[in-house]
Design a protein around this motif. Sequence first.
Motif, PDB file in Angstrom:
ATOM      1  N   GLN A 112       2.237  31.941  39.833  1.00 50.31           N
ATOM      2  CA  GLN A 112       2.119  30.903  38.819  1.00 50.31           C
ATOM      3  C   GLN A 112       3.756  30.360  38.527  1.00 50.31           C
ATOM      4  O   GLN A 112       4.920  30.976  38.449  1.00 50.31           O
ATOM      5  N   LEU A 113       3.839  29.050  38.556  1.00 52.29           N
ATOM      6  CA  LEU A 113       5.013  28.362  38.481  1.00 52.29           C
ATOM      7  C   LEU A 113       5.373  27.980  37.084  1.00 52.29           C
ATOM      8  O   LEU A 113       4.569  27.561  36.082  1.00 52.29           O
ATOM      9  N   GLU A 114       6.505  27.824  36.998  1.00 47.20           N
ATOM     10  CA  GLU A 114       7.096  27.426  35.639  1.00 47.20           C
ATOM     11  C   GLU A 114       6.664  25.911  35.293  1.00 47.20           C
ATOM     12  O   GLU A 114       6.575  25.557  34.042  1.00 47.20           O
ATOM     13  N   LYS A 115       6.716  25.024  36.156  1.00 43.07           N
ATOM     14  CA  LYS A 115       6.663  23.728  35.833  1.00 43.07           C
ATOM     15  C   LYS A 115       5.862  23.282  37.114  1.00 43.07           C
ATOM     16  O   LYS A 115       5.648  23.630  38.266  1.00 43.07           O
ATOM     17  N   PRO A 116       4.771  22.214  36.960  1.00 44.55           N
ATOM     18  CA  PRO A 116       3.968  21.552  37.855  1.00 44.55           C
ATOM     19  C   PRO A 116       4.946  21.004  38.900  1.00 44.55           C
ATOM     20  O   PRO A 116       5.864  20.352  38.871  1.00 44.55           O
ATOM     21  N   LEU A 117       4.257  20.938  40.302  1.00 49.45           N
ATOM     22  CA  LEU A 117       4.632  20.312  41.392  1.00 49.45           C
ATOM     23  C   LEU A 117       4.397  18.706  41.320  1.00 49.45           C
ATOM     24  O   LEU A 117       3.427  18.555  40.490  1.00 49.45           O
ATOM     25  N   PHE A 158      10.701  36.308  44.775  1.00 50.18           N
ATOM     26  CA  PHE A 158      10.233  34.931  45.336  1.00 50.18           C
ATOM     27  C   PHE A 158      11.088  33.725  45.063  1.00 50.18           C
ATOM     28  O   PHE A 158      11.689  33.493  43.944  1.00 50.18           O
ATOM     29  N   GLU A 159      11.418  33.081  45.993  1.00 47.15           N
ATOM     30  CA  GLU A 159      12.377  31.794  45.787  1.00 47.15           C
ATOM     31  C   GLU A 159      11.364  30.783  46.164  1.00 47.15           C
ATOM     32  O   GLU A 159      11.075  30.375  47.278  1.00 47.15           O
ATOM     33  N   VAL A 160      10.976  29.890  45.303  1.00 48.94           N
ATOM     34  CA  VAL A 160      10.004  28.568  45.630  1.00 48.94           C
ATOM     35  C   VAL A 160      10.959  27.571  45.299  1.00 48.94           C
ATOM     36  O   VAL A 160      11.784  27.222  44.211  1.00 48.94           O
ATOM     37  N   THR A 161      10.981  26.563  46.395  1.00 41.82           N
ATOM     38  CA  THR A 161      11.754  25.324  46.240  1.00 41.82           C
ATOM     39  C   THR A 161      10.687  23.941  46.352  1.00 41.82           C
ATOM     40  O   THR A 161       9.942  24.090  47.183  1.00 41.82           O
ATOM     41  N   ALA A 162      10.743  23.035  45.642  1.00 40.57           N
ATOM     42  CA  ALA A 162      10.190  21.745  45.918  1.00 40.57           C
ATOM     43  C   ALA A 162      11.291  20.861  46.276  1.00 40.57           C
ATOM     44  O   ALA A 162      12.133  20.181  45.678  1.00 40.57           O
ATOM     45  N   ASN A 163      11.064  20.206  47.648  1.00 40.50           N
ATOM     46  CA  ASN A 163      11.872  19.233  47.944  1.00 40.50           C
ATOM     47  C   ASN A 163      13.296  19.699  47.993  1.00 40.50           C
ATOM     48  O   ASN A 163      14.375  19.192  47.488  1.00 40.50           O
ATOM     49  N   ASN A 181      10.999  28.341  39.042  1.00 36.10           N
ATOM     50  CA  ASN A 181      10.911  29.564  38.905  1.00 36.10           C
ATOM     51  C   ASN A 181       9.481  29.938  38.878  1.00 36.10           C
ATOM     52  O   ASN A 181       8.443  29.106  38.643  1.00 36.10           O
ATOM     53  N   VAL A 182       9.197  31.305  39.130  1.00 33.83           N
ATOM     54  CA  VAL A 182       7.878  31.882  39.082  1.00 33.83           C
ATOM     55  C   VAL A 182       7.959  32.621  37.990  1.00 33.83           C
ATOM     56  O   VAL A 182       8.559  33.543  37.589  1.00 33.83           O
ATOM     57  N   THR A 183       6.591  32.435  37.116  1.00 35.75           N
ATOM     58  CA  THR A 183       6.386  33.074  35.779  1.00 35.75           C
ATOM     59  C   THR A 183       5.389  34.232  36.042  1.00 35.75           C
ATOM     60  O   THR A 183       5.319  35.158  34.945  1.00 35.75           O
ATOM     61  N   GLY A 184       4.715  34.509  36.953  1.00 39.01           N
ATOM     62  CA  GLY A 184       3.621  35.205  37.084  1.00 39.01           C
ATOM     63  C   GLY A 184       3.180  35.529  38.444  1.00 39.01           C
ATOM     64  O   GLY A 184       3.281  34.564  39.428  1.00 39.01           O
ATOM     65  N   VAL A 185       2.845  36.722  38.879  1.00 40.93           N
ATOM     66  CA  VAL A 185       2.391  37.217  40.289  1.00 40.93           C
ATOM     67  C   VAL A 185       1.093  37.786  40.212  1.00 40.93           C
ATOM     68  O   VAL A 185       0.744  38.357  39.317  1.00 40.93           O
TER      69      VAL A 185
END
Length: 865
Positions: free
Chosen positions: A121-126, A82-87, A92-96
């Motif tokens: 589950q994201l490594e840091k909050p949005l 998974f590639e997650v981007t915010a702006n 990083n994704v730490t759990g599925v």
Amino acid sequence: MLEVGVILRVLLLLLLVGAWARAGNQEEYYQLPIVGEHSLRIISPEMLELNLVTTKEINGQPKEWNFIDTSGKATLPQVDVFEVTANGAKINVTGVGFKRRVLYAPLRKRDLRIGNHLYLQLEKPLAEGQKIEVKSSFFGKEEKYAAQNSLYRLSDAIHINQTGYHPAQSKKAMIGYYLGSLGEMKTSALKSFKLLTADLKTEVYQGSLTNRLDYGFPFTSYQQVVEADFSSFTNSGEYRLAVDGLGVSYPFFIHEGYPATLARTYALGLYHQRCGCSNTLPFTRFTHTACHLHPAEVPTASFTNTQKFLLQDSANATNNVRHTAPVMKDFAASLYPFVKQGQIDVSKGHHDAGDYSKYTINSAGLIHNLVFAADAFPGVGELDNLGIPESGDGLSDLLQEANWEAEFLAKLQDDDGGFYFLVYPRERRYEHNVLPEFGDKQIVWPKTTAATGAAVAALAQISSSPLFKKQFPEAAKIYLKKAEAGWAFLERAIEQHGKDGAYQKITHYGDDFMHDDELAWAACELYLATGDSKYQKKFMDWYRPDDANTRKWGWWRLYDGYGNAARSYAFAVKSGRLKSQQTNPLMMTKCENEVAKAAEDQLQRYQQSAYGTSFPVETKRVRAAGWYFSSGAAFDLAVGMQISYPVNKDLRPKFLEALLANFNYELGCNPVNVSFVTGLGFKPQQEIVHHYAQNDQRALPLSGIPIGNLQSGFGWLDFYKTELGALTYPLDGAANDPFPIYDRWGDSFNVQAEFVVVNQARALAASAFLMAQTSLKSEPWRGEVGQIQIDKSSNPPIARLVAKSIKPGTARIIWETSNTNSAPKLSQTYELPKDLPDWIEVEAVTMDGKRIVAVTNFVSGAKNK
């Protein structure tokens, strides 16, 4: 199996009258999921939910997102796919995690829609306002997952009573969310909540969140639920509840009319169940002509299907060592042969459940609950504005609904005094493929002592109601005479065959205690009606309120006939039937204690539930659920509120809190945000166990019908066999960490969620008790037909609802039409396509439960699907 007909696809639009801004996209208003739909939801700043609706072929496997093998073991994607981007910045994704459950599976044709939910589950909050995108190699080419982290997005983790709250009473909401294989959403960081006006512009209240743990399940669940208590906020209006990082709830009203909305909706549901009566405007848009008016036949030996059904239903009678009477395998085996022959008028009454049959024992239970409420709950007997045809005539609405049933019940008496077991189709079990006015020829089934005992009790009870005797004096005399004749039948049966030997089982109805509870109830009610001590002696011989053997499974108090007897005797003086010196003090104390303890049980269960529903710990332990209605617990609590307590032990305020919480759960304050009462809420169930709903032209079922609040799992359906349960992940039956019970819901035909009229009567009684404490108790209301005005000169054409009882911002409006091409709008108008639909219907519910309906003249009324 229901015949497969042509099902008209119906566009369901949930519209609000008002000008508040929309939070989020069209997800706010429930429509059936479409295969291929996909979305990204931000559950919390650290948790994303990817959703995909899929299907599968018979005996096949889902083609997309099929992470579960045939043994139920999951092999989930790794975090690095998974590639997650915010702006545009990578996170990083730490759990599925993953969960899967069928969203929709109708009975009449195969139309399987599966909800698949991946959790990241994201490594840091949005941060607020960021645009979030998720990419992955296993997504389809057309699947794009993106969302805005809006402060006021609609949150599925915030659960409120979608119908509303009373300003001066307890007002609570719950926050929690199930993440499948990741367990529950963590709520430890959530500390506070806010109330916002519905337009999201003004904050009106702040409060702290508190932990609310669930107790009793033999697996870990609902340990991360928190409660928002805004009881101290008393301003009327329309609001949303907001939690920082999660978003906002559905809108809800705070208004004195909330209890009236409940009572009028449940009253409408009972009106919809009437037999021998047309359902018409202005009371409902779910119209039909009078049904089952032809006399029922007294069956003979030539009725082979009936005798086959009798044998099937009674065959297990020998499993009970006390059942010494002949098994009711055919008419010849009946201890009480038919006396009347030919045809019998059995019109009136209420259809027992989702089918069109009428069971004597449930008929008696309906009468008991409504008459008890009219006699024992302050002000309930005076309600004359529930929106049924009799409203406004100066007589009690509840007693008139009970009398509609009693008129039918009295007709079920044979010439020897016994009462028939039920009214049933002549040649088949269920009239499953017709609307009620096209129902089958019907027959009566043999008499039993259980059915007779229940009928005797109910007719004696309604005959002795002081208010009923005042309003219906001649009917009261007739009912008492019939009850006494029924008692004489019972005396002869017991004298001839002995108490156990006189009982013959047919179905499970009335079989929990054989006929012991019905006999005790009959003796109780006849004593209260006549004051003849011979009945009190029998009552005291046959009932021990403090004996666990008179409770179902040893713990369920006030069950069936024993419970009806305890309630009636405990309130014999309060209801005006007897003077205190006519009662036995010890028996009175025991009955009052049983009533009080039943309410205390429901209070404790409410306290042990994370979501405030009085689901018994005893049932949690066996990992089961079914035929459970929170409004039933509300009734027990309402009854308990009428018992006098010492000042230092007055539990009535707590009973009221628990009563309201149980209605909250039934009306949307539950993990799946479903309103388990049709015609209310933002997420209605469309597929219910109801013959009318299966055979009319509409997508939505008729309003006011309660749906079982909990279920163990999906049922067997011919088009799916065991597929529905097998598709669930985690499995409902998993030994460890199963799919938690409060979250087990799917829009499917499930007999575990089927109501009976006794459930309806208890819900109406408890909600009428709440309504009778408000100023709306005497406000006139009977019904109103609105108008649909169509402006064809507009482009596109516009339909508008016009009704004098609707003021802006005071109603929820549902439009239905045969056309599927129009988009929903937030207004009292509805945009039509150029080619006008075959029919349009609209149903509005005001804040105080006034229901206004309108239909077009293109095609009116219901048709077979």
